[in-house]
Design an enzyme around this catalytic site. Structure first.
Site, PDB file in Angstrom:
ATOM      1  CG  ASP A   1     -10.661  -0.622   4.952  1.00 22.19           C
ATOM      2  OD1 ASP A   1     -10.982  -1.037   6.072  1.00 22.19           O
ATOM      3  OD2 ASP A   1      -9.538  -0.095   4.753  1.00 22.19           O
TER       4      ASP A   1
ATOM      5  CB  SER B   1      -0.902  -0.017   1.247  1.00 28.37           C
ATOM      6  OG  SER B   1      -1.655   1.164   1.325  1.00 28.37           O
TER       7      SER B   1
ATOM      8  CE  LYS C   1      -3.977   3.976   2.231  1.00 30.36           C
ATOM      9  NZ  LYS C   1      -5.219   3.437   2.822  1.00 30.36           N
TER      10      LYS C   1
ATOM     11  CD  GLU D   1      -8.881  -0.707   0.741  1.00 29.57           C
ATOM     12  OE1 GLU D   1      -7.900  -0.931   0.004  1.00 29.57           O
ATOM     13  OE2 GLU D   1      -8.818  -0.787   1.979  1.00 29.57           O
TER      14      GLU D   1
ATOM     15  CE  LYS E   1      -4.751   0.118   0.424  1.00 30.75           C
ATOM     16  NZ  LYS E   1      -5.418  -0.706   1.455  1.00 30.75           N
TER      17      LYS E   1
ATOM     18  CG  ASP F   1      -7.744   2.491   0.581  1.00 27.08           C
ATOM     19  OD1 ASP F   1      -8.906   2.942   0.669  1.00 27.08           O
ATOM     20  OD2 ASP F   1      -7.133   1.975   1.547  1.00 27.08           O
TER      21      ASP F   1
ATOM     22  N   GLY G   1      -4.252  -4.034   6.015  1.00 30.02           N
ATOM     23  CA  GLY G   1      -3.208  -3.742   6.996  1.00 30.02           C
ATOM     24  C   GLY G   1      -3.500  -2.445   7.726  1.00 30.02           C
TER      25      GLY G   1
ATOM     26  CE  LYS H   1      -7.508  -2.086   6.748  1.00 28.93           C
ATOM     27  NZ  LYS H   1      -7.613  -0.613   6.775  1.00 28.93           N
TER      28      LYS H   1
HETATM   29  O1  OSB Z   1      -7.240   1.952   4.551  1.00 35.03           O
HETATM   30  O2  OSB Z   1      -6.115   0.184   4.372  1.00 35.03           O
HETATM   31  C1  OSB Z   1      -6.249   1.318   4.835  1.00 35.03           C
HETATM   32  C2  OSB Z   1      -3.076   2.429   6.672  1.00 35.03           C
HETATM   33  C3  OSB Z   1      -3.628   3.112   7.737  1.00 35.03           C
HETATM   34  C4  OSB Z   1      -4.992   3.198   7.842  1.00 35.03           C
HETATM   35  C5  OSB Z   1      -5.817   2.636   6.880  1.00 35.03           C
HETATM   36  C6  OSB Z   1      -5.277   1.942   5.803  1.00 35.03           C
HETATM   37  C7  OSB Z   1      -3.878   1.862   5.699  1.00 35.03           C
HETATM   38  C8  OSB Z   1      -3.197   1.219   4.573  1.00 35.03           C
HETATM   39  C9  OSB Z   1      -1.823   0.662   4.832  1.00 35.03           C
HETATM   40  O3  OSB Z   1      -3.633   1.174   3.452  1.00 35.03           O
HETATM   41  C10 OSB Z   1      -1.833  -0.793   5.021  1.00 35.03           C
HETATM   42  C11 OSB Z   1      -0.512  -1.289   5.531  1.00 35.03           C
HETATM   43  O4  OSB Z   1       0.459  -1.200   4.796  1.00 35.03           O
HETATM   44  O5  OSB Z   1      -0.449  -1.761   6.691  1.00 35.03           O
HETATM   45 MG    MG Z   2      -8.408   0.892   3.178  1.00 33.59          MG
END
Ligand code: OSB
Ligand code: MG
Length: 371
Positions: free
Chosen positions: A239, A136, A164, A214, A162, A189, A291, A263
Protein backbone atom coordinates in the site's frame (compact mmCIF):
# COMPACT_ATOMS: atom_id res chain seq x y z
CA UNK A 1 -12.64 20.50 -22.64
CA UNK A 2 -12.90 24.12 -21.45
CA UNK A 3 -13.06 24.58 -17.67
CA UNK A 4 -14.51 27.87 -16.52
CA UNK A 5 -13.91 27.79 -12.81
CA UNK A 6 -12.62 25.72 -9.95
CA UNK A 7 -14.20 25.83 -6.51
CA UNK A 8 -12.39 24.56 -3.43
CA UNK A 9 -14.45 23.55 -0.43
CA UNK A 10 -13.06 22.46 2.89
CA UNK A 11 -15.39 20.08 4.71
CA UNK A 12 -15.46 18.66 8.20
CA UNK A 13 -17.24 15.34 8.80
CA UNK A 14 -17.50 13.37 12.01
CA UNK A 15 -16.92 9.60 11.77
CA UNK A 16 -19.65 7.44 13.34
CA UNK A 17 -16.96 5.29 14.99
CA UNK A 18 -13.35 6.25 15.73
CA UNK A 19 -10.99 4.33 13.40
CA UNK A 20 -7.64 3.19 14.84
CA UNK A 21 -4.61 2.08 12.84
CA UNK A 22 -1.05 1.25 13.96
CA UNK A 23 -0.18 4.95 13.48
CA UNK A 24 -3.11 6.69 15.19
CA UNK A 25 -6.86 7.20 15.67
CA UNK A 26 -9.22 9.15 13.41
CA UNK A 27 -12.33 10.67 15.01
CA UNK A 28 -13.35 12.88 12.12
CA UNK A 29 -12.18 13.94 8.73
CA UNK A 30 -11.34 17.27 7.17
CA UNK A 31 -10.80 17.29 3.44
CA UNK A 32 -11.19 19.28 0.24
CA UNK A 33 -13.87 18.82 -2.37
CA UNK A 34 -12.81 20.24 -5.73
CA UNK A 35 -15.47 21.36 -8.21
CA UNK A 36 -14.52 21.91 -11.86
CA UNK A 37 -17.25 23.73 -13.80
CA UNK A 38 -17.65 24.38 -17.53
CA UNK A 39 -19.65 26.99 -19.52
CA UNK A 40 -22.62 24.63 -19.86
CA UNK A 41 -22.90 24.21 -16.11
CA UNK A 42 -21.52 20.66 -15.90
CA UNK A 43 -19.69 20.24 -12.60
CA UNK A 44 -17.01 17.60 -11.98
CA UNK A 45 -16.19 16.63 -8.41
CA UNK A 46 -12.94 15.44 -6.84
CA UNK A 47 -12.07 14.69 -3.21
CA UNK A 48 -8.70 14.89 -1.53
CA UNK A 49 -7.90 11.96 0.74
CA UNK A 50 -5.12 13.52 2.86
CA UNK A 51 -5.66 13.59 6.62
CA UNK A 52 -5.00 16.46 9.05
CA UNK A 53 -1.79 14.78 10.33
CA UNK A 54 1.01 13.35 8.13
CA UNK A 55 0.74 9.84 9.61
CA UNK A 56 -0.12 7.78 6.57
CA UNK A 57 2.12 9.78 4.25
CA UNK A 58 3.62 13.27 4.21
CA UNK A 59 0.58 15.14 2.89
CA UNK A 60 -1.98 16.95 5.03
CA UNK A 61 -5.16 18.94 4.45
CA UNK A 62 -3.08 22.11 4.77
CA UNK A 63 -0.38 21.01 2.31
CA UNK A 64 -3.19 20.11 -0.12
CA UNK A 65 -4.57 23.64 0.18
CA UNK A 66 -1.14 25.24 -0.44
CA UNK A 67 -0.27 23.04 -3.41
CA UNK A 68 -3.69 23.26 -5.05
CA UNK A 69 -4.03 27.04 -4.69
CA UNK A 70 -0.44 28.06 -5.32
CA UNK A 71 0.62 25.57 -8.01
CA UNK A 72 -2.05 23.31 -9.48
CA UNK A 73 -4.76 25.90 -10.18
CA UNK A 74 -2.25 28.44 -11.63
CA UNK A 75 -0.95 25.65 -13.91
CA UNK A 76 -4.51 24.96 -15.08
CA UNK A 77 -5.05 28.69 -15.69
CA UNK A 78 -2.17 28.66 -18.20
CA UNK A 79 -3.06 25.41 -19.95
CA UNK A 80 -5.40 23.97 -22.56
CA UNK A 81 -6.85 20.67 -21.39
CA UNK A 82 -8.22 18.25 -24.01
CA UNK A 83 -8.38 15.15 -21.84
CA UNK A 84 -7.96 14.44 -18.09
CA UNK A 85 -4.63 12.71 -18.84
CA UNK A 86 -3.34 16.17 -19.87
CA UNK A 87 -3.80 17.24 -16.25
CA UNK A 88 -1.59 14.37 -15.09
CA UNK A 89 1.06 15.55 -17.56
CA UNK A 90 0.63 19.22 -16.60
CA UNK A 91 1.24 18.46 -12.91
CA UNK A 92 4.41 16.40 -13.50
CA UNK A 93 6.86 19.30 -12.87
CA UNK A 94 5.60 19.50 -9.28
CA UNK A 95 7.20 16.77 -7.19
CA UNK A 96 4.95 14.39 -5.24
CA UNK A 97 1.91 15.98 -3.52
CA UNK A 98 0.05 13.14 -5.15
CA UNK A 99 -3.15 13.46 -3.12
CA UNK A 100 -3.46 17.16 -4.00
CA UNK A 101 -2.97 16.33 -7.69
CA UNK A 102 -5.40 13.40 -7.59
CA UNK A 103 -8.17 15.57 -6.12
CA UNK A 104 -7.95 18.10 -8.95
CA UNK A 105 -7.43 15.49 -11.68
CA UNK A 106 -10.42 13.56 -10.29
CA UNK A 107 -12.69 16.60 -10.67
CA UNK A 108 -11.52 16.96 -14.28
CA UNK A 109 -12.19 13.24 -14.97
CA UNK A 110 -15.74 13.59 -13.62
CA UNK A 111 -16.29 16.75 -15.66
CA UNK A 112 -14.93 15.02 -18.79
CA UNK A 113 -17.29 12.05 -18.36
CA UNK A 114 -20.25 14.41 -17.77
CA UNK A 115 -19.39 16.39 -20.92
CA UNK A 116 -19.31 13.11 -22.85
CA UNK A 117 -22.53 12.05 -21.13
CA UNK A 118 -21.03 8.70 -20.07
CA UNK A 119 -20.33 7.12 -16.67
CA UNK A 120 -16.84 7.75 -15.27
CA UNK A 121 -16.36 3.95 -15.18
CA UNK A 122 -16.95 3.84 -18.95
CA UNK A 123 -14.62 6.80 -19.53
CA UNK A 124 -11.91 4.83 -17.74
CA UNK A 125 -12.59 1.68 -19.78
CA UNK A 126 -14.35 -0.23 -16.99
CA UNK A 127 -17.08 -2.75 -17.77
CA UNK A 128 -18.16 -4.34 -14.51
CA UNK A 129 -21.77 -3.69 -13.50
CA UNK A 130 -21.17 -4.77 -9.90
CA UNK A 131 -18.06 -4.75 -7.74
CA UNK A 132 -17.18 -6.91 -4.75
CA UNK A 133 -16.31 -5.14 -1.54
CA UNK A 134 -14.77 -5.95 1.80
CA UNK A 135 -14.46 -3.96 4.98
CA UNK A 136 -11.49 -2.63 6.93
CA UNK A 137 -11.75 -3.02 10.71
CA UNK A 138 -9.62 -0.79 12.94
CA UNK A 139 -7.74 -1.77 16.09
CA UNK A 140 -10.31 -2.35 18.86
CA UNK A 141 -10.13 -1.95 22.65
CA UNK A 142 -10.60 -5.71 23.17
CA UNK A 143 -10.63 -8.98 21.26
CA UNK A 144 -14.33 -9.39 22.10
CA UNK A 145 -15.09 -6.01 20.54
CA UNK A 146 -13.18 -7.07 17.43
CA UNK A 147 -15.08 -10.37 17.18
CA UNK A 148 -18.39 -8.46 17.51
CA UNK A 149 -17.43 -6.11 14.69
CA UNK A 150 -16.29 -8.98 12.48
CA UNK A 151 -19.58 -10.79 13.15
CA UNK A 152 -21.62 -7.74 12.10
CA UNK A 153 -19.52 -7.33 8.93
CA UNK A 154 -19.91 -11.01 8.01
CA UNK A 155 -23.68 -10.77 8.62
CA UNK A 156 -23.81 -7.70 6.38
CA UNK A 157 -22.27 -9.82 3.63
CA UNK A 158 -18.87 -8.18 3.14
CA UNK A 159 -16.77 -10.44 0.93
CA UNK A 160 -13.51 -9.99 2.78
CA UNK A 161 -12.59 -8.87 6.26
CA UNK A 162 -9.44 -6.79 6.74
CA UNK A 163 -8.13 -6.42 10.27
CA UNK A 164 -5.67 -3.72 11.32
CA UNK A 165 -2.71 -5.07 13.29
CA UNK A 166 0.33 -3.74 15.14
CA UNK A 167 2.94 -5.34 17.42
CA UNK A 168 1.03 -6.56 20.48
CA UNK A 169 -2.27 -6.71 18.53
CA UNK A 170 -1.67 -9.38 15.95
CA UNK A 171 -1.53 -13.15 16.45
CA UNK A 172 -3.92 -13.29 19.43
CA UNK A 173 -6.81 -11.24 17.93
CA UNK A 174 -6.38 -12.79 14.48
CA UNK A 175 -6.34 -16.34 15.92
CA UNK A 176 -9.53 -15.67 17.86
CA UNK A 177 -11.28 -14.32 14.76
CA UNK A 178 -10.09 -17.33 12.73
CA UNK A 179 -11.43 -19.71 15.42
CA UNK A 180 -14.84 -18.01 15.36
CA UNK A 181 -14.98 -17.70 11.56
CA UNK A 182 -12.99 -20.59 10.03
CA UNK A 183 -14.05 -19.89 6.44
CA UNK A 184 -14.03 -16.12 5.95
CA UNK A 185 -11.70 -14.36 3.54
CA UNK A 186 -9.50 -12.58 6.07
CA UNK A 187 -6.41 -10.37 5.71
CA UNK A 188 -4.33 -8.07 7.93
CA UNK A 189 -3.01 -4.53 7.40
CA UNK A 190 -0.02 -3.42 9.50
CA UNK A 191 0.43 0.09 8.07
CA UNK A 192 4.23 -0.27 8.29
CA UNK A 193 4.36 -1.22 11.98
CA UNK A 194 6.94 -4.06 11.74
CA UNK A 195 10.60 -4.54 10.85
CA UNK A 196 12.46 -7.65 9.72
CA UNK A 197 13.42 -8.17 13.39
CA UNK A 198 9.83 -9.35 13.91
CA UNK A 199 9.98 -11.88 11.08
CA UNK A 200 9.00 -14.72 13.45
CA UNK A 201 5.67 -13.06 14.21
CA UNK A 202 5.07 -12.43 10.50
CA UNK A 203 5.83 -16.09 9.69
CA UNK A 204 3.17 -17.22 12.18
CA UNK A 205 0.50 -15.46 10.09
CA UNK A 206 0.63 -18.37 7.65
CA UNK A 207 -1.25 -20.67 10.03
CA UNK A 208 -4.14 -18.18 10.08
CA UNK A 209 -4.79 -18.66 6.38
CA UNK A 210 -4.75 -14.95 5.49
CA UNK A 211 -5.41 -13.87 1.92
CA UNK A 212 -2.56 -11.38 2.32
CA UNK A 213 -0.62 -9.18 4.71
CA UNK A 214 -0.76 -5.51 3.70
CA UNK A 215 2.29 -3.24 4.12
CA UNK A 216 3.96 -4.99 7.04
CA UNK A 217 7.27 -3.06 6.76
CA UNK A 218 8.41 0.55 6.34
CA UNK A 219 6.26 2.99 4.35
CA UNK A 220 9.14 3.74 1.99
CA UNK A 221 10.54 0.22 1.60
CA UNK A 222 10.55 -2.32 -1.20
CA UNK A 223 13.85 -4.09 -0.42
CA UNK A 224 12.97 -5.57 2.99
CA UNK A 225 9.52 -6.52 1.71
CA UNK A 226 11.27 -8.60 -0.99
CA UNK A 227 13.36 -10.30 1.70
CA UNK A 228 10.20 -10.96 3.69
CA UNK A 229 8.19 -12.27 0.73
CA UNK A 230 10.96 -14.83 0.06
CA UNK A 231 10.56 -16.38 3.52
CA UNK A 232 6.82 -16.10 4.25
CA UNK A 233 4.11 -17.95 2.37
CA UNK A 234 1.41 -15.34 3.07
CA UNK A 235 1.19 -13.06 0.02
CA UNK A 236 2.49 -9.55 0.72
CA UNK A 237 0.39 -6.63 -0.56
CA UNK A 238 1.94 -3.16 -0.85
CA UNK A 239 0.00 0.00 0.00
CA UNK A 240 2.15 2.91 1.34
CA UNK A 241 5.24 1.98 -0.72
CA UNK A 242 3.57 2.38 -4.12
CA UNK A 243 3.22 5.92 -5.55
CA UNK A 244 3.52 5.30 -9.27
CA UNK A 245 3.77 2.86 -12.13
CA UNK A 246 7.57 3.02 -11.70
CA UNK A 247 7.32 1.99 -8.03
CA UNK A 248 5.00 -0.83 -9.10
CA UNK A 249 7.42 -2.06 -11.76
CA UNK A 250 10.33 -2.05 -9.31
CA UNK A 251 8.38 -3.81 -6.55
CA UNK A 252 7.21 -6.53 -8.93
CA UNK A 253 10.68 -6.99 -10.45
CA UNK A 254 12.19 -7.31 -6.98
CA UNK A 255 9.48 -9.70 -5.76
CA UNK A 256 8.47 -7.32 -2.95
CA UNK A 257 4.79 -8.28 -3.17
CA UNK A 258 2.28 -10.51 -4.93
CA UNK A 259 -0.66 -8.08 -4.73
CA UNK A 260 -1.01 -4.29 -5.08
CA UNK A 261 -3.50 -2.05 -3.29
CA UNK A 262 -4.25 0.86 -5.65
CA UNK A 263 -5.38 4.09 -4.00
CA UNK A 264 -6.17 6.90 -6.42
CA UNK A 265 -4.89 9.59 -4.05
CA UNK A 266 -1.66 7.80 -3.19
CA UNK A 267 -0.66 7.47 -6.86
CA UNK A 268 -1.61 10.99 -8.02
CA UNK A 269 -4.91 10.30 -9.76
CA UNK A 270 -7.01 8.07 -11.97
CA UNK A 271 -4.66 8.28 -14.97
CA UNK A 272 -1.73 6.79 -13.03
CA UNK A 273 -4.05 4.38 -11.18
CA UNK A 274 -5.19 2.99 -14.53
CA UNK A 275 -1.60 2.67 -15.76
CA UNK A 276 -0.73 0.66 -12.64
CA UNK A 277 -3.82 -1.49 -13.14
CA UNK A 278 -2.89 -2.20 -16.78
CA UNK A 279 0.72 -3.03 -15.92
CA UNK A 280 -0.31 -5.39 -13.09
CA UNK A 281 -2.81 -7.09 -15.40
CA UNK A 282 -0.06 -7.75 -17.95
CA UNK A 283 2.17 -9.14 -15.16
CA UNK A 284 -0.56 -11.31 -13.62
CA UNK A 285 -0.51 -9.38 -10.35
CA UNK A 286 -3.94 -9.00 -8.71
CA UNK A 287 -5.00 -5.55 -7.56
CA UNK A 288 -7.72 -4.14 -5.36
CA UNK A 289 -8.88 -0.63 -4.54
CA UNK A 290 -7.91 0.70 -1.12
CA UNK A 291 -9.84 3.24 0.93
CA UNK A 292 -8.94 6.39 2.86
CA UNK A 293 -12.15 6.86 4.87
CA UNK A 294 -13.56 8.80 1.93
CA UNK A 295 -16.79 10.72 1.78
CA UNK A 296 -19.15 10.02 -1.11
CA UNK A 297 -17.24 11.72 -3.90
CA UNK A 298 -14.04 9.78 -3.21
CA UNK A 299 -16.08 6.61 -2.73
CA UNK A 300 -17.72 7.13 -6.16
CA UNK A 301 -14.29 7.53 -7.81
CA UNK A 302 -13.12 4.29 -6.16
CA UNK A 303 -16.20 2.46 -7.45
CA UNK A 304 -15.60 3.69 -11.02
CA UNK A 305 -11.93 2.61 -10.94
CA UNK A 306 -12.82 -0.81 -9.53
CA UNK A 307 -14.86 -1.63 -12.67
CA UNK A 308 -11.55 -2.27 -14.52
CA UNK A 309 -11.00 -6.00 -15.13
CA UNK A 310 -7.90 -6.67 -13.00
CA UNK A 311 -9.62 -5.52 -9.78
CA UNK A 312 -10.11 -9.18 -8.96
CA UNK A 313 -10.00 -8.87 -5.16
CA UNK A 314 -12.64 -7.13 -2.99
CA UNK A 315 -11.75 -3.50 -2.16
CA UNK A 316 -12.16 -1.34 0.95
CA UNK A 317 -14.99 0.82 -0.45
CA UNK A 318 -17.65 -0.12 2.11
CA UNK A 319 -21.11 1.46 2.57
CA UNK A 320 -21.32 5.18 3.43
CA UNK A 321 -23.36 4.30 6.53
CA UNK A 322 -20.38 2.52 8.13
CA UNK A 323 -18.54 5.85 8.25
CA UNK A 324 -20.94 8.80 8.11
CA UNK A 325 -24.17 9.96 9.75
CA UNK A 326 -24.94 11.70 6.47
CA UNK A 327 -22.92 11.42 3.26
CA UNK A 328 -22.59 14.19 0.65
CA UNK A 329 -23.94 12.11 -2.25
CA UNK A 330 -27.42 10.93 -3.07
CA UNK A 331 -28.14 8.07 -2.93
CA UNK A 332 -25.31 7.19 -0.56
CA UNK A 333 -23.16 4.13 -1.28
CA UNK A 334 -24.98 0.96 -0.26
CA UNK A 335 -23.74 -2.63 -0.22
CA UNK A 336 -25.93 -5.70 -0.68
CA UNK A 337 -24.43 -9.14 -0.09
CA UNK A 338 -20.95 -7.65 -0.40
CA UNK A 339 -21.70 -6.09 -3.77
CA UNK A 340 -22.06 -2.50 -4.99
CA UNK A 341 -24.13 -1.86 -8.11
CA UNK A 342 -22.15 0.52 -10.30
CA UNK A 343 -24.26 3.59 -11.12
CA UNK A 344 -25.08 4.17 -14.77
CA UNK A 345 -25.59 7.95 -14.72
CA UNK A 346 -22.95 10.20 -16.33
CA UNK A 347 -19.76 11.03 -14.40
CA UNK A 348 -19.36 9.69 -10.88
CA UNK A 349 -22.96 8.52 -11.17
CA UNK A 350 -24.19 9.88 -7.86
CA UNK A 351 -25.86 13.26 -7.34
CA UNK A 352 -24.33 15.65 -4.88
CA UNK A 353 -26.53 16.26 -1.84
CA UNK A 354 -26.18 20.01 -2.12
CA UNK A 355 -27.76 20.72 1.26
CA UNK A 356 -25.42 18.29 3.01
CA UNK A 357 -22.44 19.67 1.09
CA UNK A 358 -23.29 23.26 2.06
CA UNK A 359 -23.92 22.29 5.67
CA UNK A 360 -20.56 20.49 6.02
CA UNK A 361 -18.51 23.16 4.21
CA UNK A 362 -16.36 25.20 6.61
CA UNK A 363 -14.48 27.28 4.00
CA UNK A 364 -14.75 27.85 0.28
CA UNK A 365 -12.95 29.76 -2.45
CA UNK A 366 -13.45 30.12 -6.21
CA UNK A 367 -10.90 30.56 -9.01
CA UNK A 368 -11.78 31.45 -12.58
CA UNK A 369 -9.80 29.80 -15.35
CA UNK A 370 -10.86 31.86 -18.37
CA UNK A 371 -11.25 35.57 -18.90
O1 OSB B 1 -3.99 1.55 5.13
O2 OSB B 1 -5.70 1.14 3.97
C1 OSB B 1 -5.14 1.80 4.86
C2 OSB B 1 -7.64 4.08 6.65
C3 OSB B 1 -6.86 5.20 6.85
C4 OSB B 1 -5.57 5.20 6.41
C5 OSB B 1 -5.02 4.08 5.79
C6 OSB B 1 -5.80 2.94 5.58
C7 OSB B 1 -7.13 2.95 6.04
C8 OSB B 1 -8.01 1.79 5.94
C9 OSB B 1 -9.49 2.06 5.88
O3 OSB B 1 -7.64 0.65 5.97
C10 OSB B 1 -10.03 1.97 4.52
C11 OSB B 1 -11.43 2.50 4.44
O4 OSB B 1 -12.31 1.88 5.03
O5 OSB B 1 -11.65 3.55 3.80
MG1 MG C 1 -3.32 -0.09 4.02
Amino acid sequence: MPIKKIRLRKLNMELINPFTTSFGTFNDKQFYIIEAEDEQGHVGYGESVAFTSPWYNEETVETNCHIIKDFLIPALQDATIKHPADVDELFKPFRRNLMAKAAVEGAVWDLFAKQQNIPLATALGGQAKTIDVGVSIGIKPSIDALVDTVRKSVEQGYKRIKIKIKPGWDIAPLSRVREEFPDIDMMADANSAYTLDQIDTLKQLYDLNLTMIEQPLAHDDIIDHATLQKVIQTPVCLDESIHSLEDTRKAIELGSCKIINIKIGRVGGLTEAKRIHDYCMAKDIDVWCGGMLEAGVGRAHNIALTTLPNFTLPGDTAASSLYWHQDIISPEVTVQNGVIHVPSKPGIGFDIDVLALEKLTIEQEEFSLQA
